[in-house]
Structures are given as structure tokens and as C-alpha cells.
Design an enzyme around this catalytic site. Structure first.
Site, mmCIF file in Angstrom:
data_model
loop_
_atom_site.group_PDB
_atom_site.id
_atom_site.type_symbol
_atom_site.label_atom_id
_atom_site.label_comp_id
_atom_site.label_asym_id
_atom_site.label_seq_id
_atom_site.Cartn_x
_atom_site.Cartn_y
_atom_site.Cartn_z
ATOM 1 N N GLU A 1 -9.499 -5.687 -99.875
ATOM 2 C CA GLU A 1 -9.902 -5.764 -98.465
ATOM 3 C C GLU A 1 -9.082 -4.771 -97.654
ATOM 4 O O GLU A 1 -7.887 -4.583 -97.897
ATOM 5 C CB GLU A 1 -9.696 -7.188 -97.942
ATOM 6 C CG GLU A 1 -10.235 -7.439 -96.551
ATOM 7 C CD GLU A 1 -10.202 -8.936 -96.201
ATOM 8 O OE1 GLU A 1 -10.548 -9.757 -97.066
ATOM 9 O OE2 GLU A 1 -9.813 -9.261 -95.067
ATOM 10 N N GLU B 1 -8.396 -5.938 -87.461
ATOM 11 C CA GLU B 1 -8.611 -7.189 -86.732
ATOM 12 C C GLU B 1 -8.034 -7.027 -85.330
ATOM 13 O O GLU B 1 -6.894 -6.584 -85.167
ATOM 14 C CB GLU B 1 -7.949 -8.365 -87.449
ATOM 15 C CG GLU B 1 -8.612 -8.716 -88.771
ATOM 16 C CD GLU B 1 -7.929 -9.864 -89.480
ATOM 17 O OE1 GLU B 1 -8.624 -10.797 -89.907
ATOM 18 O OE2 GLU B 1 -6.684 -9.829 -89.610
#
Length: 292
Positions: free
Chosen positions: A106, A110
Site C-alpha cells: 500500500e 491520507e
């Protein structure tokens, strides 16, 4: 008279160049449905501008999200995003690459909301073979809620680079030879707006103020600059060819100027680096010395 004619002709040429560029930009805008699909919160997603823009929303009942139809093994992925305004503490807006499973890879952007008047945090993270814990946080040098800004991820066999408005803010190098796992599984591009109040703002102390709901984030830029790969495969190495421009030598490392710009941004705007968190990591993770 000749001078006036010259000025008129120059203005005419500049006008034609401007209109041509505008048309080119218009042709380059890709409809959301070409490369992406809504995955959750279907009634909380609105397509705008003939599908060239998508608005995610979140209220007490649900957030929302979408993902790419394709899996990728390398590429340069960008999205233009405008974040929820006002009091957005506990609200997480995300843009990231991810594979599936417990040992997933990943690469995260964010955006962690905050109380009105306090800065939103840009948090980056890298997971490889299920191992994360590599957070770095930045305070943006602009207001990300008033206009669109471009966030990019370069992922190739040499490095992962995080960009904000084409400015590199972080590099994660492929140093597998030193025993550090590097994202190598096929990944999809994902975007979401969700409730992260248990951790996102002040370590979870600041909860969502639902009086400001629905929270809304806008996304633009749905083009596809990645190497497509079978999502059932566990190996993205087939996408390492230099026939893809993002895998060429130019993108194997930052230029001297890019490195200088990144160091300046990190010195001024980085607020947290896992590599410097001694209570958490008494001995810095081995990749830290390679990624400064």
C-alpha cells in the site's frame, strides 16, 4: 503603424495558443466511468461536470469511495483533490494504491481533518508485504479546502515518490538488497472519504462534529498512466520495462534540483517522521538512512 500591426499580430498568436491549449486540456479530461467504479456509499457519491469530477460525501450513516477498474504494476498516478472545509476533525480523505490480503502492499496519501482554523495534515505511508508503520506527516503550505491541488505517486522499480503540486515531498527507495521489502504486488488506485475519529485528529481525542455534516471532498483527473497487470498475480515485476516512461533512467532517482526542493519542503513543513520517533523505534528502521 508597423509597431501597432506587430502588437496586434502578437496578441492574436497568443490568443490562438491559449485557446488551443484550453481545447487540449478539455480533450484530455477523462470521464470517471472509463477507469473507475464506485465501491461503497453509492448514494453518497455525485458525478459532476459530465463525469469529469466526482464528489464524495460522508454523514453519520456512511462515507463513500471508488477504485480503479485495473490493477497496476508501476505508474505515475495523480489526482486533483479539494478537501472538506470548515471543522473536519476526525474526517479522513484518502488517495492511495493498495493490493489485497494480509500481506498487502500500500502507498498512501491520507488527509487528516482538523478543527476549524487548524491545519489539515497530509499523511503519507508505505506498506510492503503487510508491514506499515512508516508514517510521515506534513502541514500543507496552502489551504487544501478552497481549491483543487494535485497529489501524485510515482511507483517504479527504483523508487516511490510522493508529490504535492509536482513538488516531491517524500522518497521511498527500493533497497531490497538490504533486506527491506518494497511494494511489488499488483495494486489498485483507491479514493475514499471516511470516519477516522478514533485516531486521525490528536490521536483520536478530537471527534467528528456531525453538525458540519455532510462532509464533501471533490476529485478530478481520472486519466490512466500505469502498467496494467493481472490482479490475480502476486508479481508486478512484469511492469518494470523502460518502454514505460516512468521506468526510464530519468525517474530512477530525483534530480539534484528536485532533491534540494524536497529537502527544503521537509525542513519547513514536515511535522512527524517515523524515522525520528525514538520511543516508537529505539533503533530506526533500516530503510531510514536511505530515504532522507
Amino acid at each position: 503603424m508597423n509597431r501597432i500591426r506587430y502588437c496586434f499580430e502578437l496578441v492574436s498568436v497568443l490568443f490562438l495558443m491559449f485557446t488551443a491549449n484550453a481545447r487540449a486540456r478539455g480533450r484530455g479530461a477523462i470521464d470517471f466511468d472509463v477507469n473507475y467504479v464506485v465501491t461503497w456509499g453509492q448514494d453518497h457519491i455525485l458525478k459532476l461536470n459530465q463525469g469529469k469530477e466526482v464528489q464524495l460525501s460522508m454523514d453519520y450513516s456512511s462515507g463513500s469511495g471508488f477504485e480503479s477498474k485495473s490493477h497496476y504494476g508501476s505508474g505515475f498516478f495523480q489526482m486533483r483533490i479539494k478537501l472538506p472545509p470548515r471543522d473536519s476533525a476526525g474526517v479522513v480523505t484518502a488517495f492511495y494504491l493498495t493490493s489485497k490480503g494480509d500481506t498487502h502492499d500500500e502507498v498512501d496519501f491520507e488527509f487528516l481533518g482538523n478543527r476549524q482554523g487548524k491545519p489539515i495534515a497530509i499523511q503519507t505511508n508505505v506498506f510492503s508485504n503487510g508491514q506499515g508503520g512508516r508514517e510521515q506527516k506534513f502541514v500543507p503550505w496552502f489551504d487544501p479546502t478552497t481549491s483543487f491541488h494535485t497529489y501524485g505517486i510515482l511507483w517504479n522499480p527504483y523508487q516511490i515518490v510522493f508529490y504535492v503540486d509536482k513538488v516531491p515531498i517524500r522518497v521511498f527507495k527500493n533497497i531490497k538488497k538490504s533486506g527491506v521489502n518494497y511494494p511489488s504486488k499488483p495494486m489498485q488506485l483507491v479514493a475514499s472519504l471516511w470516519n477516522g475519529e478514533n485516531w486521525a485528529t490528536s490521536g483520536g481525542k478530537e471527534k467528528i462534529n456531525w453538525a458540519y455534516a455532510p462532509f464533501k471532498a471533490q476529485y478530478q483527473g481520472f486519466s490512466d498512466h500505469g502498467c496494467h497487470v493481472n490482479g490475480q498475480s502476486n508479481n508486478a515485476n512484469v511492469c518494470g520495462s523502460t518502454r514505460y516512461w516512468w521506468n526510464t533512467r530519468t525517474y530512477s532517482q530525483l534530480s539534484a534540483n528536485e532533491q534540494k526542493v524536497m529537502e527544503n519542503v521537509r525542513a519547513k513543513y514536515m511535522t512527524y517522521d517515523y524515522c525520528s520517533d525514538r520511543p516508537r523505534y529505539p533503533v530506526p528502521p533500516s530503510e531510514c538512512r536511505w530515504n532522507q
